[in-house]
Design a protein around this motif. Structure first.
Motif, PDB file in Angstrom:
ATOM      1  N   GLY A 116       0.785  -1.236   0.000  1.00  0.00           N
ATOM      2  CA  GLY A 116       0.000   0.000   0.000  1.00  0.00           C
ATOM      3  C   GLY A 116       0.808   1.272   0.000  1.00  0.00           C
ATOM      4  O   GLY A 116       0.264   2.346   0.284  1.00  0.00           O
ATOM      5  N   ALA A 117       2.093   1.207  -0.367  1.00  0.00           N
ATOM      6  CA  ALA A 117       2.928   2.399  -0.316  1.00  0.00           C
ATOM      7  C   ALA A 117       2.667   3.367  -1.459  1.00  0.00           C
ATOM      8  O   ALA A 117       3.027   4.545  -1.367  1.00  0.00           O
ATOM      9  N   GLY A 118       2.047   2.900  -2.533  1.00  0.00           N
ATOM     10  CA  GLY A 118       1.785   3.769  -3.668  1.00  0.00           C
ATOM     11  C   GLY A 118       1.460   2.942  -4.895  1.00  0.00           C
ATOM     12  O   GLY A 118       1.371   1.713  -4.843  1.00  0.00           O
ATOM     13  N   ALA A 119       1.262   3.629  -6.007  1.00  0.00           N
ATOM     14  CA  ALA A 119       1.018   2.963  -7.281  1.00  0.00           C
ATOM     15  C   ALA A 119       2.357   2.722  -7.978  1.00  0.00           C
ATOM     16  O   ALA A 119       3.356   3.375  -7.695  1.00  0.00           O
ATOM     17  N   ALA A 120       2.361   1.786  -8.941  1.00  0.00           N
ATOM     18  CA  ALA A 120       3.593   1.463  -9.651  1.00  0.00           C
ATOM     19  C   ALA A 120       3.284   0.962 -11.050  1.00  0.00           C
ATOM     20  O   ALA A 120       2.241   0.356 -11.291  1.00  0.00           O
ATOM     21  N   MET A 121       4.202   1.227 -11.965  1.00  0.00           N
ATOM     22  CA  MET A 121       4.119   0.709 -13.320  1.00  0.00           C
ATOM     23  C   MET A 121       4.979  -0.546 -13.367  1.00  0.00           C
ATOM     24  O   MET A 121       6.198  -0.487 -13.243  1.00  0.00           O
ATOM     25  N   LEU A 122       4.322  -1.705 -13.540  1.00  0.00           N
ATOM     26  CA  LEU A 122       5.022  -2.983 -13.427  1.00  0.00           C
ATOM     27  C   LEU A 122       4.674  -3.915 -14.582  1.00  0.00           C
ATOM     28  O   LEU A 122       3.583  -3.833 -15.151  1.00  0.00           O
ATOM     29  N   PRO A 123       5.581  -4.836 -14.927  1.00  0.00           N
ATOM     30  CA  PRO A 123       5.251  -5.849 -15.937  1.00  0.00           C
ATOM     31  C   PRO A 123       4.071  -6.695 -15.475  1.00  0.00           C
ATOM     32  O   PRO A 123       4.006  -7.114 -14.318  1.00  0.00           O
ATOM     33  N   GLN A 124       3.149  -6.960 -16.384  1.00  0.00           N
ATOM     34  CA  GLN A 124       1.989  -7.773 -16.027  1.00  0.00           C
ATOM     35  C   GLN A 124       2.385  -9.163 -15.545  1.00  0.00           C
ATOM     36  O   GLN A 124       1.697  -9.755 -14.707  1.00  0.00           O
ATOM     37  N   SER A 125       3.480  -9.680 -16.068  1.00  0.00           N
ATOM     38  CA  SER A 125       3.886 -11.041 -15.714  1.00  0.00           C
ATOM     39  C   SER A 125       4.135 -11.206 -14.229  1.00  0.00           C
ATOM     40  O   SER A 125       3.932 -12.286 -13.681  1.00  0.00           O
ATOM     41  N   ILE A 126       4.579 -10.146 -13.547  1.00  0.00           N
ATOM     42  CA  ILE A 126       4.909 -10.308 -12.130  1.00  0.00           C
ATOM     43  C   ILE A 126       3.774  -9.873 -11.207  1.00  0.00           C
ATOM     44  O   ILE A 126       3.894  -9.995  -9.987  1.00  0.00           O
ATOM     45  N   VAL A 127       2.670  -9.379 -11.793  1.00  0.00           N
ATOM     46  CA  VAL A 127       1.524  -8.992 -10.944  1.00  0.00           C
ATOM     47  C   VAL A 127       0.249  -9.713 -11.356  1.00  0.00           C
ATOM     48  O   VAL A 127      -0.816  -9.449 -10.777  1.00  0.00           O
ATOM     49  N   SER A 128       0.327 -10.614 -12.331  1.00  0.00           N
ATOM     50  CA  SER A 128      -0.893 -11.266 -12.825  1.00  0.00           C
ATOM     51  C   SER A 128      -1.610 -12.039 -11.718  1.00  0.00           C
ATOM     52  O   SER A 128      -2.847 -11.991 -11.610  1.00  0.00           O
ATOM     53  N   GLN A 129      -0.863 -12.745 -10.876  1.00  0.00           N
ATOM     54  CA  GLN A 129      -1.489 -13.520  -9.808  1.00  0.00           C
ATOM     55  C   GLN A 129      -2.141 -12.601  -8.780  1.00  0.00           C
ATOM     56  O   GLN A 129      -3.249 -12.884  -8.289  1.00  0.00           O
ATOM     57  N   GLN A 130      -1.490 -11.490  -8.464  1.00  0.00           N
ATOM     58  CA  GLN A 130      -2.039 -10.551  -7.481  1.00  0.00           C
ATOM     59  C   GLN A 130      -3.294  -9.863  -8.032  1.00  0.00           C
ATOM     60  O   GLN A 130      -4.233  -9.570  -7.281  1.00  0.00           O
ATOM     61  N   LEU A 131      -3.313  -9.624  -9.353  1.00  0.00           N
ATOM     62  CA  LEU A 131      -4.504  -9.038  -9.969  1.00  0.00           C
ATOM     63  C   LEU A 131      -5.664 -10.033  -9.953  1.00  0.00           C
ATOM     64  O   LEU A 131      -6.817  -9.660  -9.676  1.00  0.00           O
ATOM     65  N   GLU A 132      -5.374 -11.296 -10.222  1.00  0.00           N
ATOM     66  CA  GLU A 132      -6.420 -12.319 -10.204  1.00  0.00           C
ATOM     67  C   GLU A 132      -7.013 -12.488  -8.811  1.00  0.00           C
ATOM     68  O   GLU A 132      -8.220 -12.714  -8.660  1.00  0.00           O
ATOM     69  N   LYS A 133      -6.184 -12.393  -7.789  1.00  0.00           N
ATOM     70  CA  LYS A 133      -6.648 -12.552  -6.410  1.00  0.00           C
ATOM     71  C   LYS A 133      -7.320 -11.292  -5.867  1.00  0.00           C
ATOM     72  O   LYS A 133      -7.924 -11.332  -4.781  1.00  0.00           O
ATOM     73  N   GLY A 134      -7.220 -10.185  -6.588  1.00  0.00           N
ATOM     74  CA  GLY A 134      -7.806  -8.936  -6.102  1.00  0.00           C
ATOM     75  C   GLY A 134      -6.917  -8.197  -5.130  1.00  0.00           C
ATOM     76  O   GLY A 134      -7.348  -7.196  -4.539  1.00  0.00           O
ATOM     77  N   GLU A 135      -5.682  -8.644  -4.943  1.00  0.00           N
ATOM     78  CA  GLU A 135      -4.757  -7.948  -4.044  1.00  0.00           C
ATOM     79  C   GLU A 135      -4.282  -6.641  -4.655  1.00  0.00           C
ATOM     80  O   GLU A 135      -3.926  -5.705  -3.942  1.00  0.00           O
ATOM     81  N   LEU A 136      -4.295  -6.581  -5.988  1.00  0.00           N
ATOM     82  CA  LEU A 136      -3.978  -5.359  -6.710  1.00  0.00           C
ATOM     83  C   LEU A 136      -5.067  -5.116  -7.750  1.00  0.00           C
ATOM     84  O   LEU A 136      -5.753  -6.052  -8.176  1.00  0.00           O
ATOM     85  N   VAL A 137      -5.230  -3.860  -8.137  1.00  0.00           N
ATOM     86  CA  VAL A 137      -6.133  -3.518  -9.227  1.00  0.00           C
ATOM     87  C   VAL A 137      -5.339  -2.788 -10.293  1.00  0.00           C
ATOM     88  O   VAL A 137      -4.322  -2.146 -10.011  1.00  0.00           O
ATOM     89  N   CYS A 138      -5.794  -2.917 -11.532  1.00  0.00           N
ATOM     90  CA  CYS A 138      -5.097  -2.303 -12.664  1.00  0.00           C
ATOM     91  C   CYS A 138      -5.796  -1.004 -13.039  1.00  0.00           C
ATOM     92  O   CYS A 138      -7.000  -0.993 -13.318  1.00  0.00           O
ATOM     93  N   TRP A 139      -5.059   0.094 -13.050  1.00  0.00           N
ATOM     94  CA  TRP A 139      -5.597   1.385 -13.457  1.00  0.00           C
ATOM     95  C   TRP A 139      -5.500   1.585 -14.971  1.00  0.00           C
ATOM     96  O   TRP A 139      -6.049   2.538 -15.502  1.00  0.00           O
ATOM     97  N   GLY A 140      -4.788   0.693 -15.639  1.00  0.00           N
ATOM     98  CA  GLY A 140      -4.655   0.791 -17.093  1.00  0.00           C
ATOM     99  C   GLY A 140      -3.340   0.190 -17.564  1.00  0.00           C
ATOM    100  O   GLY A 140      -2.385   0.055 -16.795  1.00  0.00           O
ATOM    101  N   GLU A 141      -3.312  -0.202 -18.827  1.00  0.00           N
ATOM    102  CA  GLU A 141      -2.102  -0.756 -19.424  1.00  0.00           C
ATOM    103  C   GLU A 141      -1.408   0.285 -20.279  1.00  0.00           C
ATOM    104  O   GLU A 141      -2.061   1.089 -20.953  1.00  0.00           O
ATOM    105  N   ALA A 142      -0.086   0.262 -20.241  1.00  0.00           N
ATOM    106  CA  ALA A 142       0.698   1.151 -21.092  1.00  0.00           C
ATOM    107  C   ALA A 142       0.714   0.609 -22.513  1.00  0.00           C
ATOM    108  O   ALA A 142       0.563  -0.595 -22.750  1.00  0.00           O
ATOM    109  N   ASP A 143       0.892   1.489 -23.478  1.00  0.00           N
ATOM    110  CA  ASP A 143       0.886   1.078 -24.881  1.00  0.00           C
ATOM    111  C   ASP A 143       2.187   0.400 -25.281  1.00  0.00           C
ATOM    112  O   ASP A 143       2.208  -0.394 -26.221  1.00  0.00           O
TER     113      ASP A 143
END
Length: 291
Positions: free
Chosen positions: A227-254
């Protein structure tokens, strides 16, 4: 021109002298000295000035070195390829790889690679820097978004996307193409002040306000999860956290992240290099990197 004499000239120049070249190669000093003299006489120019404490290569010698280094390398590769053509891939394979890819995937990949090619032994140097394949004696390099380089060839084997993520409790501020609201951000140490994060096809812009500068993407992910802040990260390393709802995606970079496997040979590949290139490309049939 005697190819062996030319190769010994390169050896002497690289070693810093005839004595050092003799110790490095096991060739007699007399043989190296004679071949150097024969080469100079054949060309009619002095290539190395004798005497003194330090090796001095003449201007003619420098020109000869610069114009023949590629040819010598091609000859060595051709000889190695001819020797190994009838044999199964074997020997040591030296790989330069970025730290994150090594941590996420390379261990399992190499274990499977050795099950298929048990005669190949592997050494990996994992660093976030641009290694020189020739000077540092690497067979292949795995690189992210490599610059065009005429001395390296290879194949793209996977892609990844960047996603702007945060914990669900961190409210996403409204924004559009004209408005870039400030957000608390966890950034890499390579971040440049004033950068704007753009997502959703350019529809949303955010102005990151760094609260942490870190040198590891996995550390950035963990701080984001805390919860320290938002971050721009590769989807590969946050896909599991997004599926579990631990993180939410504000948008994908082009911008896509491309993973390439590169080597130095333009025309010839040793069997072990060819085997590794083909193997790693097989591991990502969809073209997307996933952990």
């Amino acid at each position: 021109m005697d190819i062996n004499a030319l190769k010994d000239f390169h050896l002497i120049a690289a070693s810093g002298g005839i004595g050092a070249a003799s110790r490095a190669s096991g060739k007699p000093k007399a043989t190296l000295s004679r071949r150097l003299t024969d080469l100079e006489e054949a060309l009619g120019v002095r290539l190395i000035e004798r005497g003194g404490q330090r090796l001095h290569i003449t201007e003619a010698g420098e020109r000869l070195l610069s114009h023949t280094v590629g040819a010598i390398r091609d000859i060595d590769e051709a000889v190695e390829s001819a020797r190994e053509a009838s044999a199964s891939p074997s020997g040591w394979l030296r790989i330069a790889a970025p730290l994150l890819f090594s941590q996420l995937a390379l261990g399992q990949l190499l274990a499977a690679f050795r099950r298929r090619y048990p005669r190949i032994h592997v050494e990996v140097i994992s660093e976030n820097r641009m290694s020189d394949l020739v000077d540092e004696h690497f067979d292949v390099a795995i690189r992210i978004n490599p610059h065009k380089n005429s001395t390296l060839v290879g194949r793209q084997f996977a892609r990844d996307k960047l996603a702007l993520v945060a914990v669900p409790t961190l409210e996403m501020p409204p924004g559009d193409a004209q408005n870039a609201p400030e957000i608390p951000a966890i950034v890499m140490s390579t971040y440049s002040d004033g950068e704007v994060w753009t997502v959703q096809g350019g529809k949303l812009h955010f102005a990151p306000q760094p609260v942490m500068r870190l040198s590891s993407l996995l550390t950035v992910r963990d701080a984001t999860l805390a919860g320290a802040g938002a971050a721009m990260l590769p989807q590969s390393i946050v896909s599991q956290q997004l599926e579990k709802g631990e993180l939410v995606c504000w948008g994908e970079a082009d911008i896509l992240t491309e993973l390439w496997v590169l080597h130095t040979s333009r025309r010839l590949q040793s069997p072990k290099v060819k085997a590794f290139v083909e193997f790693i490309c097989e591991q990502y049939p969809t073209g997307w990197f996933a952990v």
